[in-house]
Design a protein around this motif. Structure first.
Motif, PDB file in Angstrom:
ATOM      1  N   SER A  24      -3.347   0.689  30.259  1.00 10.91           N
ATOM      2  CA  SER A  24      -4.213   0.846  31.437  1.00 10.91           C
ATOM      3  C   SER A  24      -3.583   1.777  32.466  1.00 10.91           C
ATOM      4  O   SER A  24      -4.257   2.651  33.020  1.00 10.91           O
ATOM      5  CB  SER A  24      -4.501  -0.517  32.074  1.00 10.91           C
ATOM      6  N   ALA A  56      -9.071   0.197  26.866  1.00 13.11           N
ATOM      7  CA  ALA A  56      -8.320  -1.052  27.044  1.00 13.11           C
ATOM      8  C   ALA A  56      -9.195  -2.123  27.679  1.00 13.11           C
ATOM      9  O   ALA A  56      -9.133  -3.298  27.311  1.00 13.11           O
ATOM     10  CB  ALA A  56      -7.078  -0.808  27.904  1.00 13.11           C
ATOM     11  N   HIS A  57     -10.030  -1.705  28.621  1.00 15.77           N
ATOM     12  CA  HIS A  57     -10.893  -2.663  29.311  1.00 15.77           C
ATOM     13  C   HIS A  57     -12.164  -2.996  28.520  1.00 15.77           C
ATOM     14  O   HIS A  57     -12.983  -3.785  28.977  1.00 15.77           O
ATOM     15  CB  HIS A  57     -11.255  -2.126  30.698  1.00 15.77           C
ATOM     16  N   PHE A 114      -8.090   4.099  29.494  1.00 20.54           N
ATOM     17  CA  PHE A 114      -8.309   3.062  30.507  1.00 20.54           C
ATOM     18  C   PHE A 114      -9.525   2.199  30.172  1.00 20.54           C
ATOM     19  O   PHE A 114      -9.436   0.975  30.123  1.00 20.54           O
ATOM     20  CB  PHE A 114      -8.486   3.711  31.885  1.00 20.54           C
ATOM     21  N   PHE A 129      -5.054   5.295  33.636  1.00 20.92           N
ATOM     22  CA  PHE A 129      -5.367   5.526  35.044  1.00 20.92           C
ATOM     23  C   PHE A 129      -4.659   6.784  35.552  1.00 20.92           C
ATOM     24  O   PHE A 129      -5.257   7.608  36.252  1.00 20.92           O
ATOM     25  CB  PHE A 129      -4.989   4.308  35.889  1.00 20.92           C
ATOM     26  N   TYR A 166      -1.325  -4.128  27.281  1.00 23.49           N
ATOM     27  CA  TYR A 166      -2.587  -3.868  27.984  1.00 23.49           C
ATOM     28  C   TYR A 166      -2.316  -3.141  29.299  1.00 23.49           C
ATOM     29  O   TYR A 166      -2.983  -2.162  29.631  1.00 23.49           O
ATOM     30  CB  TYR A 166      -3.284  -5.214  28.226  1.00 23.49           C
ATOM     31  N   SER A 167      -1.307  -3.607  30.033  1.00 25.40           N
ATOM     32  CA  SER A 167      -0.966  -2.991  31.322  1.00 25.40           C
ATOM     33  C   SER A 167      -0.457  -1.572  31.143  1.00 25.40           C
ATOM     34  O   SER A 167      -0.833  -0.673  31.903  1.00 25.40           O
ATOM     35  CB  SER A 167       0.083  -3.825  32.057  1.00 25.40           C
TER      36      SER A 167
END
Length: 193
Positions: free
Chosen positions: A45, A14-15, A11, A49, A41-42
């Protein structure tokens, strides 16, 4: 703890692309296209998460106590998270003075949220989770400010009405979370000792 750490790596990794690999991000967006990049990316993520939630839940079943915070830290954390919710609202409400002044209120909201939870929780899983988010927020804020200076970013001035709407939205969201959702979703009521 391994699942929690893996989730954090995915998570926050990616960020963190804009922090550590801006040029790679630009190349990948060009190669995959805007929607392709957003899709990858989604997915990363969401997977990260989900692993964070699962890993944190597992770690809470067998807590490793590192320190026991004084009761007053819970009250301080409640106050700090109020500011955190207002900062996060400022990222979305147009033309508010908070965003005009701070430029990156979402990242500051995450920073304050993580710090608040570090002050109020002393289990190893809490320190890993909130410490990772705090470190990420510090690095991301620094990188965002550097990008702003490099590009000469100018943020629109805020209005009184935009700022009032931001504050009210943040306070309402904080109250809903603090008095109802936190206990329902996380299993901890912030105001019960």
């Amino acid at each position: 703890m391994t699942i929690l750490i893996l989730g954090l790596l995915l998570f926050l990794g990616a960020h963190s692309v804009r922090i550590f690999a801006e040029s790679w991000r630009t190349r990948m967006r060009a190669r995959l296209g805007e929607n392709g990049w957003k899709g990858v990316y989604s997915l990363v993520s969401i997977a990260g998460f989900a692993l964070i939630v699962w890993g944190y839940g597992l770690a809470r079943q067998a807590p490793v106590v590192v320190w026991v915070p004084p009761t007053g830290m819970r009250h301080l954390a409640a106050l700090l998270t109020l500011f955190s919710f207002i900062f996060i609202a400022a990222a979305y409400v147009p033309r508010n003075g908070i965003k005009a002044k701070l430029h990156h209120p979402m990242v500051l909201g995450v920073k304050v949220w993580a710090l608040a939870h570090l002050l109020a929780n002393g289990n190893l899983a809490d320190i890993v989770l909130f410490g990772a988010f705090l470190l990420w927020a510090v690095l991301d804020f620094r990188a965002a400010r550097r990008r702003d200076r490099h590009t000469g970013a100018v943020y629109p001035a805020g209005t009184v009405s935009g700022t009032v709407v931001t504050a009210v939205a943040g306070i309402v969201a904080w109250a809903a979370f603090a008095f109802w959702l936190h206990a329902k979703l996380i299993g901890v009521h912030p105001f019960l000792v």
